[in-house]
Design a protein around this motif. Sequence first.
Motif, PDB file in Angstrom:
ATOM      1  N   ALA A   1       2.083   2.576  -5.793  1.00  0.00           N
ATOM      2  CA  ALA A   1       0.918   1.994  -5.115  1.00  0.00           C
ATOM      3  C   ALA A   1      -0.236   1.775  -6.086  1.00  0.00           C
ATOM      4  O   ALA A   1      -1.020   0.830  -5.928  1.00  0.00           O
ATOM      5  N   ARG A   2      -0.371   2.619  -7.092  1.00  0.00           N
ATOM      6  CA  ARG A   2      -1.459   2.461  -8.052  1.00  0.00           C
ATOM      7  C   ARG A   2      -1.192   1.323  -9.040  1.00  0.00           C
ATOM      8  O   ARG A   2      -2.086   0.895  -9.760  1.00  0.00           O
ATOM      9  N   GLY A   3       0.076   0.851  -9.082  1.00  0.00           N
ATOM     10  CA  GLY A   3       0.409  -0.249  -9.990  1.00  0.00           C
ATOM     11  C   GLY A   3       0.382   0.160 -11.437  1.00  0.00           C
ATOM     12  O   GLY A   3      -0.064  -0.619 -12.289  1.00  0.00           O
ATOM     13  N   VAL A   4       0.862   1.405 -11.733  1.00  0.00           N
ATOM     14  CA  VAL A   4       0.871   1.866 -13.116  1.00  0.00           C
ATOM     15  C   VAL A   4       1.826   0.995 -13.927  1.00  0.00           C
ATOM     16  O   VAL A   4       2.700   0.332 -13.383  1.00  0.00           O
TER      17      VAL A   4
ATOM     18  N   SER B   1       0.837  -1.210   0.000  1.00  0.00           N
ATOM     19  CA  SER B   1       0.000   0.000   0.000  1.00  0.00           C
ATOM     20  C   SER B   1       0.863   1.248   0.000  1.00  0.00           C
ATOM     21  O   SER B   1       2.059   1.220   0.287  1.00  0.00           O
ATOM     22  N   LEU B   2       0.207   2.408  -0.307  1.00  0.00           N
ATOM     23  CA  LEU B   2       0.911   3.681  -0.319  1.00  0.00           C
ATOM     24  C   LEU B   2       1.456   4.005   1.061  1.00  0.00           C
ATOM     25  O   LEU B   2       2.585   4.477   1.208  1.00  0.00           O
TER      26      LEU B   2
ATOM     27  N   ARG C   1       5.129  11.478  -5.025  1.00  0.00           N
ATOM     28  CA  ARG C   1       4.499  11.295  -6.323  1.00  0.00           C
ATOM     29  C   ARG C   1       4.866   9.924  -6.926  1.00  0.00           C
ATOM     30  O   ARG C   1       4.020   9.221  -7.472  1.00  0.00           O
TER      31      ARG C   1
ATOM     32  N   THR D   1       3.129   7.146  -5.037  1.00  0.00           N
ATOM     33  CA  THR D   1       1.715   7.048  -5.427  1.00  0.00           C
ATOM     34  C   THR D   1       1.575   6.224  -6.701  1.00  0.00           C
ATOM     35  O   THR D   1       0.681   5.380  -6.822  1.00  0.00           O
ATOM     36  N   LEU D   2       2.466   6.460  -7.649  1.00  0.00           N
ATOM     37  CA  LEU D   2       2.427   5.672  -8.884  1.00  0.00           C
ATOM     38  C   LEU D   2       2.677   4.191  -8.592  1.00  0.00           C
ATOM     39  O   LEU D   2       2.029   3.308  -9.179  1.00  0.00           O
TER      40      LEU D   2
END
Length: 893
Positions: A43-46, A4-5, A37, A40-41
């Motif tokens: 954690a989002r799994g981009v 998680s973030l 920043r 966050t990317l």
Amino acid sequence: MVVSLQTICARHEIGWRAPLTGAGLRGLAEEQAALRRVATLVARGVPAAELFRAVTEEVGRVLSVENVHLLRYGPDDAASVLASFGRTYGVLPAGARMELGGRNVTTLVLETGRSARIDDYGDASGPLAVGAREHGVRSSVAAPVVVEASLWGVMVVGSSDEQALPAETEARLGSFTELVATAIANAASRDELARLAEQQAALRRVATLVARGPSPEEVFLAVTDEIGRLLAADMSHMVRYEADGTFTVIARAGVRTHFPVGSRWPLGAKDTLTAIIFETGRPGRVNNYADFTGPLADEVRAGGVRSSVAAPIIVEGRVWGLVGVSSLREEPPPADSEARLASFTELVATAIANAESHAGLAQLAEQQEALRRVATLVARGVPPEEVFASVTEEVNRLFLSDVSNLCRLESDGTFTILASARERFPVGSRWSVGGKNVTTLVFETGRPGRIDNFVYTGPLADDIRGEIRSAVGAPIIVEGHLWGALNLGRTTREPPLPPDTEARLADFTELVAMAVANAESRAGLARLGEEQAALRRIATFVARGVPPEQVFALVTEEVERLFLAEAANLARFESDGTFTVVASAKGQLPVGSRLPFGGRNIATVLFETGRPCRLENVIPTGPLADHIREAGVSSAVGTPVIVEGHLWGGLSVGSTRDALPPDTEARLSSFTELVATAIANADTRAALAASRARIVAAADESRRRIERDLHDGAQQRLVHTVIVQQLALRALKNGDANVGELMAEALQHAEQANYELSELAHGILPSVLTREGLRAGVKALVSRMSLPVSMDVAVERLPAGVEATAYFVVSEALTNVVKHAHADRAAVMARVDRGVLEIEIRDEGVGGAHVPGSTGLHGLEDRVSALDGQLVVESPPGRGTRVYAELPLVGQG
């Protein structure tokens, strides 16, 4: 596991820090914002490409550098560019492949696994350094990307400023590489979870099918479909190994190949993966079939197959078949394909075992009943012949064979038929081992053997007459030794014997071995009792101290009776190359006869080797040849008689019938040990008697010498003194003038008597030795020698008995030097080492002295032995003499 973030921020310390001021506070805020920043990317799994671009941009802005690159290391000393940022990004575009080497930060990180820095790129080298210098890079810093403890890649920043990058650049860069590693691990974890879920679903579908009890063919087809889909393979297949060296394709899925279901192919000699797995029983792969040769490899390549992976199907401990996947593409199947295939092979094996168990239960019950019948016979202790006959009948019926026999291996390279179902081979007939047949195969290897579709040769071939298509044999092992074999066969009209025949036969051979061992155990117990009784009778003779000749005669009589031998002889080896017969059962050789060694016979072999020996079917030569031929001995065994470490003689037994038992040498050794004990006891008693006689004689001679010296010397002086004193007393009364002369003469005689008494006492034990010890005693002794004697006596006071014995050793040795050695000088040494007094007297004279010829040295040996010491005399002719003695000090008072 996806992170998680909050966890990412906590792990990388993204958050508030201690307050700063001015530019430092602004820089820290910018860095923290950039890290947040990126986190966050993550954690989002981009997608990875988006994350890599974002990281390089954030690093370039935060660290104010001209260029940033993210590279992944490859297996071939190269790196791939994943993202670039800055005005020089065009030099290393994403997707570019760069050769490593030389001295640059990218190569340094690969070599060390740690961050690296080069402050002056003028000293850098390698392809990457050349490109960097061309675009103005002067200093560079790189940090490793480590994913799950493995070096995955590197992030590199470069600057064109003359001033080197700040000292904290490595640490700040490391914060971003850790976020990259987390993103990579998250992506790999998501892929693995999806793949694992897909595999578990496939396994559940197959397991559900197996639990329903379908036909094996349904399971085979389902498995090949599932693994082909799961591993994204071009084709998947399953094969079964046959007993005749072939394999059958039983299921397949995917593209068409040259191996249709139901087709049967020769296994070949390790020319395909199918043959390799059959030989090893382990998973395997072929990444490039171009390296393989043979017909099967040609067929595989003709179907377009470039690589394959397969895992064995193990059913009840044997390799039953395999399941595998193949690729028509250049890329081989994934590295974990073998492990994933193994999960399915276990389910296939279960389905096969379930199907076979139904048919096998009836067969197992029948086999267990047959084994129980044989075991009952063994437990009842019936004669072995009855057990042998029962076993051959049972296995003949159980395996539906046309011929079965049980045979015993003989020591002469033959085997005897002990039982034969349907009387195919006559019981009692004897055959030579040799040729191509299962009996020879078992006897040569000691392991179960099988011959299928083979032309038989050898002694049994005529009786078989080419009728046997399939034959299996199993060894009978009795107490660790190959005793015989149980064999059975089927004719050409029947299918080959089942693949598990060898293992099933082993259950019967174990019962046969038990029956043989029981019978031999009963016979062995009786033999052991008889042997122990014989040894006790001999040991009683030895303990009573009877003359050795009586012991020798008893030993030969006992061993002849015990070994059922026709000859038993005991000989003593002489130093002149002959031997004397000291005992002979039944008088085969005259006791007392003396014969020379030579030729091929037991006595000569024992004398030459000093070890137990055996002669079988040897034509005797040498002096004993006539005696051996006359006795008709064809098998003989001998063991040496070792007395106090020296070869004294030998004991031998001979047989005119079969070879003597294999354990004859070991059993004879028990008797030769008693013979050696009797000889040693007799020698000890003789040596003790001789030593006592010498001590008595020496004491008597010493007393006679003292009496003679007293009578002839001091006693005469004292008598003369008394007479002169009486004359002086009479002269004094008469007033004669010669009183003074008479008193002077009496005084002279008294003084001379005192001197002679002192000299006599010195001859027994010098007073200086008693008063001052060994060093002073030896010094006084050396001072009276008529030749130069060097002295090295480094000892203090010792026990009186040790000092006296040591003194007499030195005195006798030096006396012998003066009398016999013709030496110019001598040397005396004495020292104490680890509780032992060592004494050594050396000269460089004529040598040739030895204890047996010297009464004085014999006396010294007795004195030294009385103190548990040791005397050694070394006196080679012409090379001087060394007398060495050791006297232990412990226990001497």
